[in-house]
Design a protein around this motif. Structure first.
Motif, PDB file in Angstrom:
ATOM      1  N   HIS A  25      36.423  52.685  38.510  1.00 18.67           N
ATOM      2  CA  HIS A  25      37.313  52.539  37.361  1.00 18.67           C
ATOM      3  C   HIS A  25      36.825  51.426  36.453  1.00 18.67           C
ATOM      4  O   HIS A  25      36.330  50.396  36.902  1.00 18.67           O
ATOM      5  CB  HIS A  25      38.742  52.224  37.822  1.00 18.67           C
ATOM      6  CG  HIS A  25      39.400  53.369  38.517  1.00 18.67           C
ATOM      7  ND1 HIS A  25      39.862  54.460  37.837  1.00 18.67           N
ATOM      8  CD2 HIS A  25      39.633  53.613  39.813  1.00 18.67           C
ATOM      9  CE1 HIS A  25      40.379  55.327  38.696  1.00 18.67           C
ATOM     10  NE2 HIS A  25      40.241  54.822  39.906  1.00 18.67           N
ATOM     11  N   ALA A  26      36.985  51.643  35.185  1.00 17.51           N
ATOM     12  CA  ALA A  26      36.626  50.629  34.198  1.00 17.51           C
ATOM     13  C   ALA A  26      37.663  49.509  34.234  1.00 17.51           C
ATOM     14  O   ALA A  26      38.813  49.724  34.607  1.00 17.51           O
ATOM     15  CB  ALA A  26      36.566  51.251  32.811  1.00 17.51           C
ATOM     16  N   VAL A  27      37.259  48.340  33.835  1.00 17.18           N
ATOM     17  CA  VAL A  27      38.156  47.196  33.789  1.00 17.18           C
ATOM     18  C   VAL A  27      38.969  47.270  32.505  1.00 17.18           C
ATOM     19  O   VAL A  27      38.423  47.490  31.424  1.00 17.18           O
ATOM     20  CB  VAL A  27      37.353  45.880  33.845  1.00 17.18           C
ATOM     21  CG1 VAL A  27      38.266  44.682  33.705  1.00 17.18           C
ATOM     22  CG2 VAL A  27      36.546  45.814  35.126  1.00 17.18           C
ATOM     23  N   THR A  28      40.284  47.098  32.633  1.00 25.01           N
ATOM     24  CA  THR A  28      41.148  47.118  31.464  1.00 25.01           C
ATOM     25  C   THR A  28      41.056  45.778  30.743  1.00 25.01           C
ATOM     26  O   THR A  28      41.284  44.740  31.347  1.00 25.01           O
ATOM     27  CB  THR A  28      42.614  47.368  31.882  1.00 25.01           C
ATOM     28  OG1 THR A  28      42.677  48.579  32.599  1.00 25.01           O
ATOM     29  CG2 THR A  28      43.517  47.430  30.678  1.00 25.01           C
ATOM     30  N   PRO A  29      40.727  45.793  29.453  1.00 28.49           N
ATOM     31  CA  PRO A  29      40.718  44.532  28.704  1.00 28.49           C
ATOM     32  C   PRO A  29      42.106  43.901  28.705  1.00 28.49           C
ATOM     33  O   PRO A  29      43.124  44.604  28.657  1.00 28.49           O
ATOM     34  CB  PRO A  29      40.310  44.964  27.289  1.00 28.49           C
ATOM     35  CG  PRO A  29      39.599  46.266  27.476  1.00 28.49           C
ATOM     36  CD  PRO A  29      40.277  46.920  28.649  1.00 28.49           C
TER      37      PRO A  29
ATOM     38  N   ARG B 271      45.894  44.947  26.862  1.00 29.17           N
ATOM     39  CA  ARG B 271      45.952  46.362  26.459  1.00 29.17           C
ATOM     40  C   ARG B 271      47.175  47.033  27.048  1.00 29.17           C
ATOM     41  O   ARG B 271      47.519  46.841  28.206  1.00 29.17           O
ATOM     42  CB  ARG B 271      44.718  47.113  26.927  1.00 29.17           C
ATOM     43  CG  ARG B 271      43.562  46.889  26.016  1.00 29.17           C
ATOM     44  CD  ARG B 271      42.761  48.130  25.821  1.00 29.17           C
ATOM     45  NE  ARG B 271      41.710  47.842  24.857  1.00 29.17           N
ATOM     46  CZ  ARG B 271      40.661  48.580  24.695  1.00 29.17           C
ATOM     47  NH1 ARG B 271      40.483  49.659  25.420  1.00 29.17           N
ATOM     48  NH2 ARG B 271      39.766  48.271  23.797  1.00 29.17           N
TER      49      ARG B 271
ATOM     50  N   GLU C 285      45.999  46.572  21.612  1.00 23.81           N
ATOM     51  CA  GLU C 285      45.446  45.338  22.163  1.00 23.81           C
ATOM     52  C   GLU C 285      45.944  44.217  21.268  1.00 23.81           C
ATOM     53  O   GLU C 285      45.622  44.186  20.070  1.00 23.81           O
ATOM     54  CB  GLU C 285      43.923  45.444  22.143  1.00 23.81           C
ATOM     55  CG  GLU C 285      43.177  44.271  22.709  1.00 23.81           C
ATOM     56  CD  GLU C 285      41.676  44.523  22.610  1.00 23.81           C
ATOM     57  OE1 GLU C 285      41.152  45.309  23.415  1.00 23.81           O
ATOM     58  OE2 GLU C 285      41.047  43.950  21.699  1.00 23.81           O
TER      59      GLU C 285
ATOM     60  N   PRO D 284      38.023  57.511  26.498  1.00 22.29           N
ATOM     61  CA  PRO D 284      37.748  56.567  27.583  1.00 22.29           C
ATOM     62  C   PRO D 284      38.581  56.900  28.827  1.00 22.29           C
ATOM     63  O   PRO D 284      39.583  57.601  28.758  1.00 22.29           O
ATOM     64  CB  PRO D 284      38.177  55.219  27.009  1.00 22.29           C
ATOM     65  CG  PRO D 284      38.252  55.409  25.544  1.00 22.29           C
ATOM     66  CD  PRO D 284      38.576  56.859  25.328  1.00 22.29           C
ATOM     67  N   ASP D 285      38.158  56.348  29.938  1.00 20.27           N
ATOM     68  CA  ASP D 285      38.908  56.513  31.177  1.00 20.27           C
ATOM     69  C   ASP D 285      40.316  55.942  30.995  1.00 20.27           C
ATOM     70  O   ASP D 285      40.491  54.868  30.413  1.00 20.27           O
ATOM     71  CB  ASP D 285      38.180  55.786  32.316  1.00 20.27           C
ATOM     72  CG  ASP D 285      38.808  56.082  33.655  1.00 20.27           C
ATOM     73  OD1 ASP D 285      39.781  55.379  34.010  1.00 20.27           O
ATOM     74  OD2 ASP D 285      38.349  57.014  34.330  1.00 20.27           O
TER      75      ASP D 285
ATOM     76  N   SER E   5      42.147  54.395  32.859  1.00 17.38           N
ATOM     77  CA  SER E   5      42.343  53.061  33.424  1.00 17.38           C
ATOM     78  C   SER E   5      42.075  51.950  32.411  1.00 17.38           C
ATOM     79  O   SER E   5      42.495  50.817  32.616  1.00 17.38           O
ATOM     80  CB  SER E   5      41.467  52.874  34.664  1.00 17.38           C
ATOM     81  OG  SER E   5      40.092  52.880  34.305  1.00 17.38           O
ATOM     82  N   THR E   6      41.401  52.252  31.294  1.00 18.79           N
ATOM     83  CA  THR E   6      41.118  51.238  30.274  1.00 18.79           C
ATOM     84  C   THR E   6      42.256  51.083  29.270  1.00 18.79           C
ATOM     85  O   THR E   6      42.193  50.212  28.404  1.00 18.79           O
ATOM     86  CB  THR E   6      39.820  51.556  29.501  1.00 18.79           C
ATOM     87  OG1 THR E   6      40.019  52.753  28.736  1.00 18.79           O
ATOM     88  CG2 THR E   6      38.634  51.704  30.436  1.00 18.79           C
TER      89      THR E   6
END
Length: 180
Positions: free
Chosen positions: A2-6, A9, A26, A42-43, A45-46
């Motif tokens: 999973h990508a890291v959520t900024p 967000r 954001e 995007p995924d 999870s982001t």
């Protein structure tokens, strides 16, 4: 993986005549508007924490302006946007916001407008990665022959958006081969 959520967000989902739209924010800026099944989406999870009611900034104002647009009462959007991309992509996306409602430009027109007249292909690639569909009107870009080409939300949605704006080029066909 999973990508890291900024940090900061959040997202919500609003209904539209084109299906559900996922709005991503954001720090009170809109950073994404994605359609169901959109290419280059995007995924999930982001997107951050989901707000089930679009009442927080900028969701309420975005939902209001989108509703006005879909009802035919708004031609432009006035929202706090934050577009994440390369400098070239951001230049293309800024150029997209200058295409007037009710008009289309070709990729070559857009390339010339942003000062890169020989970069039609690169403009097309950047156009296809636009993170804020509809509001940053990438659907207003058509092929050199006026045919509808490469829309991340699907060519049927592109056709419908251009029809909604009374901007569908006369005799516009669909060119499936290009995949920006």
């Amino acid at each position: 993986m999973h990508a890291v959520t900024p940090a900061g967000r959040t997202h919500t989902v609003v209904d539209s005549p084109y299906g559900p739209l996922t709005l991503v924010a954001e720090d009170s800026h809109l950073v994404g508007l994605y359609m169901a099944g959109q290419r280059h989406r995007p995924d999930q999870s982001t997107f951050g924490v989901r707000h089930f009611e679009p009442t927080d900034p900028p969701f309420a104002e975005t939902a209001r302006q989108l509703a006005e647009y879909f009802a035919g009462h708004r031609d432009t959007f006035d929202l706090p946007l934050r577009l994440h991309g390369t400098p070239f992509q951001r230049r293309v996306w800024a150029g997209l916001r200058e295409i007037p409602h009710g008009h289309t430009w070709t990729y070559a027109d857009l390339a010339a407008h942003i000062g890169h007249p020989t970069a039609s292909r690169a403009v097309g690639l950047a156009n296809g990665k636009n993170p804020i569909g509809i509001i940053v009107p990438c659907h207003r870009v058509v092929g050199a022959d006026g045919n509808l080409t490469g829309y991340g939300g699907g060519l049927d949605r592109k056709r419908r958006l251009l029809e909604h704006e009374h901007a569908l080029p006369a005799g516009a066909g669909v060119q499936q081969a290009l995949a920006f």
